[in-house]
Design a protein around this motif. Structure first.
Motif, PDB file in Angstrom:
ATOM      1  N   VAL A   1      18.420  34.547 -13.761  1.00  0.00           N
ATOM      2  CA  VAL A   1      17.968  35.416 -14.856  1.00  0.00           C
ATOM      3  C   VAL A   1      18.593  34.974 -16.170  1.00  0.00           C
ATOM      4  N   GLY A   2      19.877  34.661 -16.155  1.00  0.00           N
ATOM      5  CA  GLY A   2      20.536  34.205 -17.367  1.00  0.00           C
ATOM      6  C   GLY A   2      19.990  32.890 -17.874  1.00  0.00           C
ATOM      7  N   VAL A   3      19.678  31.970 -16.967  1.00  0.00           N
ATOM      8  CA  VAL A   3      19.123  30.677 -17.357  1.00  0.00           C
ATOM      9  C   VAL A   3      17.747  30.854 -17.994  1.00  0.00           C
ATOM     10  N   ILE A   4      16.942  31.752 -17.453  1.00  0.00           N
ATOM     11  CA  ILE A   4      15.624  32.036 -18.038  1.00  0.00           C
ATOM     12  C   ILE A   4      15.793  32.601 -19.444  1.00  0.00           C
ATOM     13  N   ALA A   5      16.733  33.553 -19.608  1.00  0.00           N
ATOM     14  CA  ALA A   5      16.983  34.140 -20.928  1.00  0.00           C
ATOM     15  C   ALA A   5      17.457  33.088 -21.916  1.00  0.00           C
ATOM     16  N   ALA A   6      18.331  32.177 -21.471  1.00  0.00           N
ATOM     17  CA  ALA A   6      18.830  31.119 -22.354  1.00  0.00           C
ATOM     18  C   ALA A   6      17.715  30.150 -22.739  1.00  0.00           C
ATOM     19  N   ALA A   7      16.826  29.840 -21.795  1.00  0.00           N
ATOM     20  CA  ALA A   7      15.699  28.950 -22.095  1.00  0.00           C
ATOM     21  C   ALA A   7      14.799  29.567 -23.164  1.00  0.00           C
ATOM     22  N   ILE A   8      14.558  30.862 -23.062  1.00  0.00           N
ATOM     23  CA  ILE A   8      13.740  31.549 -24.073  1.00  0.00           C
ATOM     24  C   ILE A   8      14.452  31.540 -25.421  1.00  0.00           C
ATOM     25  N   LEU A   9      15.743  31.883 -25.399  1.00  0.00           N
ATOM     26  CA  LEU A   9      16.516  31.976 -26.644  1.00  0.00           C
ATOM     27  C   LEU A   9      16.601  30.634 -27.362  1.00  0.00           C
ATOM     28  N   LEU A  10      16.923  29.572 -26.628  1.00  0.00           N
ATOM     29  CA  LEU A  10      17.126  28.275 -27.256  1.00  0.00           C
ATOM     30  C   LEU A  10      15.813  27.595 -27.645  1.00  0.00           C
ATOM     31  N   THR A  11      14.685  28.093 -27.138  1.00  0.00           N
ATOM     32  CA  THR A  11      13.384  27.562 -27.564  1.00  0.00           C
ATOM     33  C   THR A  11      12.874  28.301 -28.797  1.00  0.00           C
ATOM     34  N   VAL A  12      13.114  29.605 -28.850  1.00  0.00           N
ATOM     35  CA  VAL A  12      12.623  30.414 -29.965  1.00  0.00           C
ATOM     36  C   VAL A  12      13.538  30.303 -31.184  1.00  0.00           C
ATOM     37  N   MET A  13      14.855  30.167 -30.952  1.00  0.00           N
ATOM     38  CA  MET A  13      15.819  30.184 -32.054  1.00  0.00           C
ATOM     39  C   MET A  13      15.546  29.133 -33.126  1.00  0.00           C
ATOM     40  N   PRO A  14      15.273  27.851 -32.779  1.00  0.00           N
ATOM     41  CA  PRO A  14      14.987  26.870 -33.845  1.00  0.00           C
ATOM     42  C   PRO A  14      13.773  27.234 -34.680  1.00  0.00           C
ATOM     43  N   GLU A  15      12.783  27.898 -34.059  1.00  0.00           N
ATOM     44  CA  GLU A  15      11.592  28.304 -34.813  1.00  0.00           C
ATOM     45  C   GLU A  15      11.926  29.436 -35.780  1.00  0.00           C
ATOM     46  N   LEU A  16      12.821  30.338 -35.384  1.00  0.00           N
ATOM     47  CA  LEU A  16      13.216  31.439 -36.261  1.00  0.00           C
ATOM     48  C   LEU A  16      14.035  30.951 -37.450  1.00  0.00           C
ATOM     49  N   LEU A  17      14.665  29.790 -37.290  1.00  0.00           N
ATOM     50  CA  LEU A  17      15.530  29.250 -38.342  1.00  0.00           C
ATOM     51  C   LEU A  17      14.824  28.225 -39.222  1.00  0.00           C
ATOM     52  N   ARG A  18      13.499  28.144 -39.137  1.00  0.00           N
ATOM     53  CA  ARG A  18      12.777  27.143 -39.929  1.00  0.00           C
ATOM     54  C   ARG A  18      12.869  27.424 -41.428  1.00  0.00           C
ATOM     55  N   ASP A  19      13.088  28.688 -41.816  1.00  0.00           N
ATOM     56  CA  ASP A  19      13.223  29.007 -43.230  1.00  0.00           C
ATOM     57  C   ASP A  19      14.507  28.430 -43.817  1.00  0.00           C
ATOM     58  N   PHE A  20      15.446  28.085 -42.940  1.00  0.00           N
ATOM     59  CA  PHE A  20      16.698  27.475 -43.384  1.00  0.00           C
ATOM     60  C   PHE A  20      16.720  26.007 -42.929  1.00  0.00           C
ATOM     61  N   ALA A  21      15.702  25.274 -43.326  1.00  0.00           N
ATOM     62  CA  ALA A  21      15.492  23.925 -42.789  1.00  0.00           C
ATOM     63  C   ALA A  21      16.707  23.027 -42.988  1.00  0.00           C
TER      64      ALA A  21
ATOM     65  N   TYR B   1      19.841  23.838 -43.208  1.00  0.00           N
ATOM     66  CA  TYR B   1      21.026  24.250 -42.458  1.00  0.00           C
ATOM     67  C   TYR B   1      20.681  24.722 -41.043  1.00  0.00           C
ATOM     68  N   ARG B   2      19.448  24.456 -40.630  1.00  0.00           N
ATOM     69  CA  ARG B   2      18.990  25.015 -39.356  1.00  0.00           C
ATOM     70  C   ARG B   2      19.846  24.551 -38.184  1.00  0.00           C
ATOM     71  N   MET B   3      20.102  23.261 -38.071  1.00  0.00           N
ATOM     72  CA  MET B   3      20.851  22.746 -36.933  1.00  0.00           C
ATOM     73  C   MET B   3      22.312  23.198 -36.969  1.00  0.00           C
ATOM     74  N   ILE B   4      22.871  23.377 -38.174  1.00  0.00           N
ATOM     75  CA  ILE B   4      24.243  23.869 -38.272  1.00  0.00           C
ATOM     76  C   ILE B   4      24.323  25.297 -37.772  1.00  0.00           C
ATOM     77  N   VAL B   5      23.386  26.148 -38.235  1.00  0.00           N
ATOM     78  CA  VAL B   5      23.364  27.546 -37.787  1.00  0.00           C
ATOM     79  C   VAL B   5      23.096  27.621 -36.295  1.00  0.00           C
ATOM     80  N   TYR B   6      22.195  26.785 -35.819  1.00  0.00           N
ATOM     81  CA  TYR B   6      21.852  26.734 -34.393  1.00  0.00           C
ATOM     82  C   TYR B   6      23.085  26.394 -33.556  1.00  0.00           C
ATOM     83  N   ALA B   7      23.847  25.380 -33.985  1.00  0.00           N
ATOM     84  CA  ALA B   7      25.047  24.984 -33.257  1.00  0.00           C
ATOM     85  C   ALA B   7      26.110  26.077 -33.311  1.00  0.00           C
TER      86      ALA B   7
END
Length: 323
Positions: free
Chosen positions: A270-290, A292-298
């Motif tokens: 269950v946790g792995v599924i949640a992490a897969a969803i989070l780490l796939t959606v998170m970069p898309e949510l941070l596109r407005d901060f192009a 600094y996106r990878m810094i915020v992501y990390a």
């Protein structure tokens, strides 16, 4: 004379259809049904969000399949992107060869891609899984890079310029239907009698060997099974993006899948599924901060690992002592 024991009452008969669908099988049927329902109405969805949804389903298949190797069996593989590439290229090549019949044969193309990735996983796993720990991680990373370089120098799959013109057959139904099958298959395998061997290897490999358990056989089985589902995910990815480039399957892609497993909690589906969803959606949510996106992501990943080092669902409920 004492009275004879009363006859044992027989349990009420259960409907045949109900008894066949119990436990995990019900969730499998529900998951496939929801996937088909979502696919039916997908024409009304925004195409951008639809694409993200398919990416999420593919990430779930990759993360859950790697969790069998790294989480349940306790190995450390860094070559999952290589098996994804094998399945993706082979399935896409088959679809291009079939021409007008490609859509009808799409399920067989996916299956063939998964089986080919499993064969490659067997070839890679037999010599490398005799190693442990960091040595295994280095060897699997090397094999993943070898697969990428082979794709980069093979003209039949586009070489360095990539494979173009792949038909778009992947939809929500195929993606989340196969994600449900992946979750069910791996969960059932781990919870089976055979799957106890995976857990024994995970807990203490030396103790398992001294008990007569063939640890290499269990590790290779987990490796091949994970490679098979990674190949399926690669086929879905190929028929979703319609273009494959060797650079998309480098070691960073393998690390991304490993992070999903670690962040979700090793061995926690269950946790792995949640992490897969989070780490796939998170970069898309941070596109407005192009910029600094990878810094915020990390930084977000570091923060989550600090507050939940055992994974997103690593919550231990302590039993209350009896008064």
């Amino acid at each position: 004379m004492p009275d004879p024991l009363p006859p044992v009452e027989k349990p009420a008969p259960v409907a045949a259809g109900f008894s066949l669908l119990t436990g995990a099988k019900r969730w499998l049927v529900v998951g496939i049904a929801l996937a088909l329902l979502a696919s039916y109405f997908s024409g009304t969805f925004n195409r951008y969000y639809l694409g993200i949804g398919i990416d999420v389903g593919i990430a779930i298949i990759l993360a859950v399949s790697l969790n069998l190797i790294n989480g349940h069996t306790g190995q450390f593989s860094l070559g999952h992107a290589g098996f994804m590439a094998v399945g993706g290229y082979f399935a896409a090549w088959l679809s291009l060869q079939m021409g007008v019949n490609a859509k009808v044969m799409f399920p067989l193309s996916l299956l063939a891609g998964g089986l080919f990735a499993a064969v490659v996983g067997l070839v890679v796993g037999v010599p490398s899984l005799r190693l442990r720990g960091d040595y295994l991680a280095i060897v699997t990373l090397g094999f993943g890079e070898i697969i990428r370089v082979i794709a980069q120098n093979t003209e039949a799959v586009g070489a360095a310029s990539g494979l173009k013109g792949i038909p778009k057959f992947t939809n929500l139904g195929w993606t989340f239907g196969l994600a449900a099958v992946t979750i069910y298959a791996i969960t059932a395998l781990v919870n089976s009698t055979y799957g106890r061997g995976f857990l024994a290897v995970h807990d203490d490999e030396i103790a398992a060997e001294s008990s007569g358990i063939g640890t290499t056989r269990y590790k290779v089985t987990a490796f091949v099974t994970g490679a098979f589902f990674a190949g399926i995910a690669g086929g879905l990815y190929a028929h979703h993006k319609q273009f494959l480039a060797p650079t998309g399957f480098d070691w960073l892609k393998s690390v991304e899948i490993v992070v999903m497993v670690i962040l979700g909690g090793m061995g926690r589906t269950v946790g792995v599924i949640a992490a897969a969803i989070l780490l796939t959606v998170m970069p898309e949510l941070l596109r407005d901060f192009a910029e600094y996106r990878m810094i915020v992501y990390a930084l977000l990943i570091i923060f989550l690992m600090l507050v939940r080092p055992g994974g997103l669902f690593s919550i231990n409920f302590k039993r209350r002592s009896a008064a």
